[in-house]
Every structure is written in C-alpha cells, then in structure tokens.
Design an enzyme around this catalytic site. Structure first.
Site, PDB file in Angstrom:
ATOM      1  N   LYS A 186      11.552  -9.209 -41.873  1.00 46.66           N
ATOM      2  CA  LYS A 186      10.816  -8.926 -40.762  1.00 46.66           C
ATOM      3  C   LYS A 186       9.602  -8.726 -40.339  1.00 46.66           C
ATOM      4  O   LYS A 186       8.959 -10.199 -39.589  1.00 46.66           O
ATOM      5  CB  LYS A 186      11.261  -8.050 -40.057  1.00 46.66           C
ATOM      6  CG  LYS A 186      12.737  -7.364 -39.834  1.00 46.66           C
ATOM      7  CD  LYS A 186      14.070  -7.945 -39.048  1.00 46.66           C
ATOM      8  CE  LYS A 186      12.622  -7.580 -37.127  1.00 46.66           C
ATOM      9  NZ  LYS A 186      13.643  -8.117 -36.156  1.00 46.66           N
ATOM     10  N   THR A 224       9.781  -4.363 -35.946  1.00 46.04           N
ATOM     11  CA  THR A 224       9.880  -2.952 -36.643  1.00 46.04           C
ATOM     12  C   THR A 224       8.435  -2.329 -37.433  1.00 46.04           C
ATOM     13  O   THR A 224       7.877  -2.880 -37.537  1.00 46.04           O
ATOM     14  CB  THR A 224      11.396  -2.830 -37.678  1.00 46.04           C
ATOM     15  OG1 THR A 224      11.541  -1.566 -38.069  1.00 46.04           O
ATOM     16  CG2 THR A 224      11.852  -4.007 -38.582  1.00 46.04           C
ATOM     17  N   TYR A 272      14.823  -6.750 -46.175  1.00 50.24           N
ATOM     18  CA  TYR A 272      14.903  -6.007 -44.653  1.00 50.24           C
ATOM     19  C   TYR A 272      13.770  -6.391 -44.412  1.00 50.24           C
ATOM     20  O   TYR A 272      13.169  -7.257 -43.623  1.00 50.24           O
ATOM     21  CB  TYR A 272      15.296  -5.153 -44.205  1.00 50.24           C
ATOM     22  CG  TYR A 272      14.872  -4.738 -43.085  1.00 50.24           C
ATOM     23  CD1 TYR A 272      15.691  -5.512 -41.960  1.00 50.24           C
ATOM     24  CD2 TYR A 272      14.654  -3.402 -42.679  1.00 50.24           C
ATOM     25  CE1 TYR A 272      15.699  -4.565 -40.718  1.00 50.24           C
ATOM     26  CE2 TYR A 272      14.904  -3.253 -41.424  1.00 50.24           C
ATOM     27  CZ  TYR A 272      15.069  -4.026 -40.017  1.00 50.24           C
ATOM     28  OH  TYR A 272      15.044  -3.942 -38.989  1.00 50.24           O
ATOM     29  N   GLU A 329       9.035  -0.553 -39.398  1.00 50.48           N
ATOM     30  CA  GLU A 329       8.891  -0.415 -41.548  1.00 50.48           C
ATOM     31  C   GLU A 329       8.114  -2.032 -41.332  1.00 50.48           C
ATOM     32  O   GLU A 329       8.270  -2.102 -43.002  1.00 50.48           O
ATOM     33  CB  GLU A 329      10.807  -1.027 -41.536  1.00 50.48           C
ATOM     34  CG  GLU A 329      11.426   0.059 -40.975  1.00 50.48           C
ATOM     35  CD  GLU A 329      12.646  -0.076 -41.491  1.00 50.48           C
ATOM     36  OE1 GLU A 329      12.921  -0.573 -42.730  1.00 50.48           O
ATOM     37  OE2 GLU A 329      13.510   0.376 -40.980  1.00 50.48           O
TER      38      GLU A 329
HETATM   39  P1  NAD Z   1      22.708  -4.639 -35.378  1.00 50.61           P
HETATM   40  O1  NAD Z   1      22.542  -5.113 -37.204  1.00 50.61           O
HETATM   41  O2  NAD Z   1      23.787  -3.835 -34.457  1.00 50.61           O
HETATM   42  O3  NAD Z   1      23.134  -5.840 -34.229  1.00 50.61           O
HETATM   43  C1  NAD Z   1      22.393  -7.510 -34.511  1.00 50.61           C
HETATM   44  C2  NAD Z   1      23.353  -8.596 -34.316  1.00 50.61           C
HETATM   45  O4  NAD Z   1      22.596  -9.628 -33.986  1.00 50.61           O
HETATM   46  C3  NAD Z   1      24.431  -8.133 -34.140  1.00 50.61           C
HETATM   47  O5  NAD Z   1      25.602  -8.154 -32.967  1.00 50.61           O
HETATM   48  C4  NAD Z   1      25.326  -9.352 -34.512  1.00 50.61           C
HETATM   49  O6  NAD Z   1      26.175 -10.194 -34.795  1.00 50.61           O
HETATM   50  C5  NAD Z   1      24.042 -10.351 -34.056  1.00 50.61           C
HETATM   51  N1  NAD Z   1      23.391 -11.521 -35.470  1.00 50.61           N
HETATM   52  C6  NAD Z   1      23.077 -11.186 -36.552  1.00 50.61           C
HETATM   53  N2  NAD Z   1      23.076 -12.369 -37.416  1.00 50.61           N
HETATM   54  C7  NAD Z   1      23.028 -13.539 -36.214  1.00 50.61           C
HETATM   55  C8  NAD Z   1      22.787 -14.850 -36.500  1.00 50.61           C
HETATM   56  N3  NAD Z   1      22.091 -16.033 -37.573  1.00 50.61           N
HETATM   57  N4  NAD Z   1      22.884 -16.177 -35.374  1.00 50.61           N
HETATM   58  C9  NAD Z   1      23.482 -14.611 -33.563  1.00 50.61           C
HETATM   59  N5  NAD Z   1      23.388 -13.419 -33.896  1.00 50.61           N
HETATM   60  C10 NAD Z   1      23.611 -13.074 -34.808  1.00 50.61           C
HETATM   61  O7  NAD Z   1      20.770  -4.364 -34.866  1.00 50.61           O
HETATM   62  P2  NAD Z   1      20.206  -3.218 -33.750  1.00 50.61           P
HETATM   63  O8  NAD Z   1      19.935  -2.280 -34.484  1.00 50.61           O
HETATM   64  O9  NAD Z   1      20.788  -3.672 -32.217  1.00 50.61           O
HETATM   65  O10 NAD Z   1      19.080  -4.409 -34.007  1.00 50.61           O
HETATM   66  C11 NAD Z   1      18.895  -5.512 -33.150  1.00 50.61           C
HETATM   67  C12 NAD Z   1      16.727  -6.085 -32.972  1.00 50.61           C
HETATM   68  O11 NAD Z   1      16.074  -4.924 -33.059  1.00 50.61           O
HETATM   69  C13 NAD Z   1      16.384  -6.758 -35.098  1.00 50.61           C
HETATM   70  O12 NAD Z   1      15.438  -7.480 -34.876  1.00 50.61           O
HETATM   71  C14 NAD Z   1      16.662  -5.057 -35.736  1.00 50.61           C
HETATM   72  O13 NAD Z   1      15.477  -5.739 -36.871  1.00 50.61           O
HETATM   73  C15 NAD Z   1      15.888  -4.972 -34.642  1.00 50.61           C
HETATM   74  N6  NAD Z   1      15.363  -3.414 -35.194  1.00 50.61           N
HETATM   75  C16 NAD Z   1      16.141  -2.079 -34.681  1.00 50.61           C
HETATM   76  C17 NAD Z   1      16.274  -0.742 -35.260  1.00 50.61           C
HETATM   77  C18 NAD Z   1      16.785   0.157 -35.214  1.00 50.61           C
HETATM   78  O14 NAD Z   1      16.157   1.212 -35.118  1.00 50.61           O
HETATM   79  N7  NAD Z   1      18.626   0.015 -35.154  1.00 50.61           N
HETATM   80  C19 NAD Z   1      14.180  -0.583 -35.548  1.00 50.61           C
HETATM   81  C20 NAD Z   1      13.271  -1.828 -35.076  1.00 50.61           C
HETATM   82  C21 NAD Z   1      14.008  -2.596 -35.076  1.00 50.61           C
HETATM   83  P1  TYD Z   2      18.911   4.089 -41.731  1.00 50.61           P
HETATM   84  O1  TYD Z   2      19.568   4.398 -40.869  1.00 50.61           O
HETATM   85  O2  TYD Z   2      19.571   3.397 -42.677  1.00 50.61           O
HETATM   86  O3  TYD Z   2      17.099   3.212 -41.093  1.00 50.61           O
HETATM   87  P2  TYD Z   2      16.284   3.405 -41.802  1.00 50.61           P
HETATM   88  O4  TYD Z   2      16.706   3.438 -43.151  1.00 50.61           O
HETATM   89  O5  TYD Z   2      15.710   1.529 -40.935  1.00 50.61           O
HETATM   90  O6  TYD Z   2      15.253   3.502 -41.455  1.00 50.61           O
HETATM   91  O7  TYD Z   2      18.062   5.468 -42.752  1.00 50.61           O
HETATM   92  C1  TYD Z   2      17.794   6.173 -41.501  1.00 50.61           C
HETATM   93  C2  TYD Z   2      16.730   7.148 -42.379  1.00 50.61           C
HETATM   94  O8  TYD Z   2      18.469   7.675 -43.297  1.00 50.61           O
HETATM   95  C3  TYD Z   2      16.358   6.513 -44.104  1.00 50.61           C
HETATM   96  O9  TYD Z   2      15.745   7.006 -44.453  1.00 50.61           O
HETATM   97  C4  TYD Z   2      17.402   6.179 -44.835  1.00 50.61           C
HETATM   98  C5  TYD Z   2      18.413   7.694 -44.605  1.00 50.61           C
HETATM   99  N1  TYD Z   2      20.390   8.074 -44.488  1.00 50.61           N
HETATM  100  C6  TYD Z   2      21.049   8.432 -45.494  1.00 50.61           C
HETATM  101  O10 TYD Z   2      20.065   9.350 -46.169  1.00 50.61           O
HETATM  102  N2  TYD Z   2      22.230   8.683 -45.721  1.00 50.61           N
HETATM  103  C7  TYD Z   2      22.352   6.977 -45.401  1.00 50.61           C
HETATM  104  O11 TYD Z   2      23.766   7.149 -45.671  1.00 50.61           O
HETATM  105  C8  TYD Z   2      22.480   6.392 -44.632  1.00 50.61           C
HETATM  106  C9  TYD Z   2      22.959   5.853 -44.088  1.00 50.61           C
HETATM  107  C10 TYD Z   2      20.740   6.527 -44.384  1.00 50.61           C
END
Ligand code: NAD
Ligand code: TYD
Length: 396
Positions: A195, A138, A191, A140
């Site tokens: 990561k 990420t 978090y 982050e």
């Molecule tokens: P999510 O929380 O929607 O999904 C995570 C999945 O992993 C779920 O299906 C959960 O059941 C599974 N999981 C959690 N712990 C587990 C374990 N111990 N063993 C097996 N499975 C497990 O997350 P996401 O948003 O799809 O993110 C996926 C990846 O991308 C993560 O590594 C996250 O750090 C990274 N990421 C996400 C974003 C975003 O905007 N969502 C941005 C940058 C990076």
């Molecule tokens: P989020 O979707 O939790 O992603 P991340 O923290 O990984 O960027 O949040 C996106 C942005 O929105 C972050 O600046 C926090 C803000 N936020 C709110 O203002 N209200 C909310 O209820 C949530 C969940 C996030």
C-alpha cells in the site's frame, strides 16, 4: 452530472461507498464499478445498485491496461476512486507477490490510464478540468505506534477540531502519539509495504506529470458487507456458527475503528473539496484493544438474542455458551503492529469532516446487520476461494 469510476466496488468499503453515493446523490451521478470479483468481491453485495440505470459493472483486473483503457475511453470518469486491492495482512504474509502486483502495479496501471485519457491534447501536464484520482490508502503505511497506557485515557483535541466534533465526549487514547499526514512512512507487513508503494507512485504521478490526485489514509473500517476474514465479521460469524474465537497474542493490540459510512462520506468530500495533491488522514477517534472488541461483540450478540428470540435459530450453540470462555488466545501474527491511531484534524478543520458514528451505536448496527443478512454471509463463504491464489498466479 459527475461520473465515478469505482474499482473494488464489489468489496467491503467500495460497495458501501457506492451505496453512500446513491443515497446522497441519487440519479445526479453515474457510477462504473470495475472489480475482478476475487474471493473478497461479491456481486450480491451490490445487486440492488446494479439494477439502476446509472450504475454499470465490468468484471476485470486493474492490472489489465486494455480493460481499464476501454472504460476510460467509453465512460470518461470525472472521479476515479481506487479501492481495488488485496487487503488482508494475514494473506499478505503467505502471498506477498500478489499483493505487490495488485496493489502497486494495479494502481500504476490505473494512474497511467487516467493520465492518458485526461491529458489535454497537445500538452504534457495539463488535464481536462474537474478530474480527480483518489487512491484509497491505510493508516498501516505509517507502521506501528507504542501502546503506552493500560487503560484508555481521555483524549484532548484542539479547539478547532472540537468545534467540528461538537457532541462527541467519548474520545480516548492508548498513547501520546498519533499518526498525522507528516508521520514518516514505515510499513511493517507485505500488505502495508505494498500500500505504501501505491501511495508513493500516486504522489510521483502528481509531482512528475501533474496528475490531479489525492490520497486518503483511513483506520480500520467496520460495518455491513465486511468479509469474515477480518476481526469483527470473523468473530460474529464464529459465534453464530458455533466455532471458537481466535485472538492473536494476548489481545492487547489496539486499532482505531471507523464506521464505514463515515469513511464513505470523507471520500466524497475529498473528491469534491480536497486540495489537489494532498493526503488526508481519516480516523474514527475510537481506539480499542482487540480483546475488548471481541468481548463487546459477545455481549452484543448475547443481549440481542435475549431481547429478540426470533434470532435464536441463527445460533448454532446454546445461548448460555455465548460467553468470554469461547475466546482462545492463539499464536500471534508475525510482526503484529501494536497500535494504530489516526489524527484526523486536517480533514476536520479543512473540510469539516468528523466521524459521526459512536462505536456503541456502530457495532450494534453492524451485529444486527449480520443477524438480518445471513444469506449474504452464507453466499460469500460458500465459494471455492481456497484455490483463489493459485488461480490468480496462473491467470497473470
Ligand atoms: P476488500 O478485500 O473487501 O475488497 C477489495 C475488492 O477489490 C474486492 O471486491 C476484490 O474483488 C477487488 N479486487 C481485488 N483485486 C482486484 C484487481 N486486481 N482488480 C480489480 N478488483 C480487484 O477490501 P476493503 O476492506 O473493502 O478495502 C478497500 C480498500 O481500502 C483497499 O485498498 C484497502 O487497502 C483499503 N483499506 C481498508 C481498510 C479496512 O479496514 N477494510 C482500512 C484501511 C484501508
Ligand atoms: P484485521 O481485521 O485483520 O485488520 P488489520 O490487521 O488490518 O488491523 O485485524 C484486526 C486486529 O485483530 C489485528 O490486531 C489482528 C487481530 N485479529 C485477531 O486477533 N484474530 C483474528 O482472527 C483476526 C483476523 C485478527
């Protein structure tokens, strides 16, 4: 036929990646999804995909050496894509240990099993050809950038990147600096610290054991099947269910939003064409302040409801109440990162990837998807996930 082991494939990005792979490669690939089905994972998300002969599923924890080892032995993947993680910053503030366990030790277990299974017999650092381990990271991990501009300013890109991005003229930014792959790692939440640990152990396995790895660091994804704890699906869900809209602080924090299918495409390109051992940043070239994201969602839902009265029964409040007055500015997140902005020039120039979906188009598709898929939303929010952390701690 390439074989993909996708961990976390029942979660948001993992499931969209599985769908992208099947849309793109059809029956020319096979996929094994490993997912613990935490509160964030749901089999309904990949129900259609699991009906296919070339997709199989194991419910299991990436920390469990026996389960992961068995999948490596029996399925023998060419590509491992490690999405599985605890992914929500707010939950990491409440439960940091679980984030360290899953995100760092879980990744280390996946790397160990890949190393054991892929090593050429009789060697210490030579692996069977065609293998690749991709750690999904990420932006982050780079920490927080300052927000320097009140209003977004036009963003200049190099001629090389502009060539790849032909047609995109809507690029803008809230500051002069962006994250590149060389930006020092400086995570600020439990978090992102977890990561970062996963990234470092992945790179260490490459340096120490020669394991063929890559890391992608992407910005905030949005799109279908996003669990409604994250900003965009939470706001959509709250509007539909008649709740108010919590915006942390003054809503001035900036995120770079990437449509999830564009991310899926980048991941497959890195697996197939990325240079071994390299990190690739994946961004949307789409910075926006949270308050503007929330206002855009209010406007989009309001317009879609006006234009399609068939959607009206989904709205648990009168349509004329869907206004900016629903916004509540609430207590800020502790240590809230101000701004993320990814410079994806490396993946653009090396692999020809570019975020294809303009935000206006992506957010409209996303809102429509939620309106058309309320049973999914009801299913993922109806579970007993409040007890999830207590259960996870006692299981391990
Ligand atoms: P999510 O929380 O929607 O999904 C995570 C999945 O992993 C779920 O299906 C959960 O059941 C599974 N999981 C959690 N712990 C587990 C374990 N111990 N063993 C097996 N499975 C497990 O997350 P996401 O948003 O799809 O993110 C996926 C990846 O991308 C993560 O590594 C996250 O750090 C990274 N990421 C996400 C974003 C975003 O905007 N969502 C941005 C940058 C990076
Ligand atoms: P989020 O979707 O939790 O992603 P991340 O923290 O990984 O960027 O949040 C996106 C942005 O929105 C972050 O600046 C926090 C803000 N936020 C709110 O203002 N209200 C909310 O209820 C949530 C969940 C996030």
């Amino acid at each position: 036929m390439k074989k993909y082991l996708v961990t976390g494939g029942a979660g948001f990005i993992g499931a969209n990646f599985v769908k992208y792979l099947l849309d793109t490669h059809g029956d020319e690939i096979s996929i094994h999804v490993l997912d613990a089905l935490t509160y964030a994972g749901n089999l309904m998300t990949i129900a259609d995909e699991l009906k296919r002969d070339n997709v199989e599923f194991t419910r299991g924890d990436i920390l469990d050496a026996e389960t992961v080892g068995r999948i490596f032995d029996e399925f023998d993947p060419d590509y491992v894509v490690n999405f599985a993680a605890e992914s929500h910053v707010d939950r990491s503030i409440e439960h940091p240990r679980l984030f360290l366990e899953t995100n760092i030790l879980g990744t280390q277990n996946m790397l160990d099993q890949a190393r054991r299974s892929w090593l050429m017999p009789g060697t210490k650092d030579t692996y069977r050809p065609g293998k690749r381990f991709l750690q999904i990271s990420t932006d982050e991990v780079y920490g927080s950038l300052p927000r320097e501009f009140d209003t977004p300013q036009p963003l200049a890109v190099s001629a090389e990147v502009a060539k790849v991005a032909s047609g995109r003229t809507d690029l803008h930014t809230f500051g002069k600096e962006m994250f590149t792959e060389d930006t020092p790692l400086a995570p600020r939440s439990p978090y992102s610290a977890a990561k970062t640990g996963a990234d470092l152990i992945t790179l260490a396995y490459h340096e120490t054991y020669g394991l063929p790895v890559n890391i992608t660091r992407c910005s905030n994804n949005y799109g279908p099947y996003h669990f409604p704890e994250k900003l965009i699906p939470l706001i959509i869900n709250n509007i539909l269910t008649g709740r108010r809209l919590p915006v942390y602080g003054r809503g001035e924090n900036v995120r770079d939003w990437l449509y999830v299918t564009d991310h899926a495409k980048a991941i497959d390109m890195v697996l197939r064409h990325g240079r071994v051992g390299e990190v690739y940043n994946v961004g949307g070239f789409n910075e926006a302040a949270n308050i503007d994201i929330v206002r855009t969602i209010i406007d989009t839902i309001s317009r879609l409801m006006h234009d399609n009265p068939g959607y009206m029964p989904l709205l648990k409040r009168p349509l004329d109440e869907v206004t900016y007055d629903l916004i509540d500015f609430v207590t800020d997140r502790p240590g809230h990162d101000m701004r993320y902005a990814i410079d994806p020039s490396k993946i653009a120039t090396e692999l020809g990837w570019y975020p294809e979906t303009p935000f206006k188009e992506g957010i409209e598709k996303t809102v429509r998807w939620y309106l058309d898929n309320q049973p999914w939303m009801e299913s993922v929010t109806s579970g007993e996930y409040q007890n999830y952390y207590r259960q996870m701690y006692s299981d391990r």
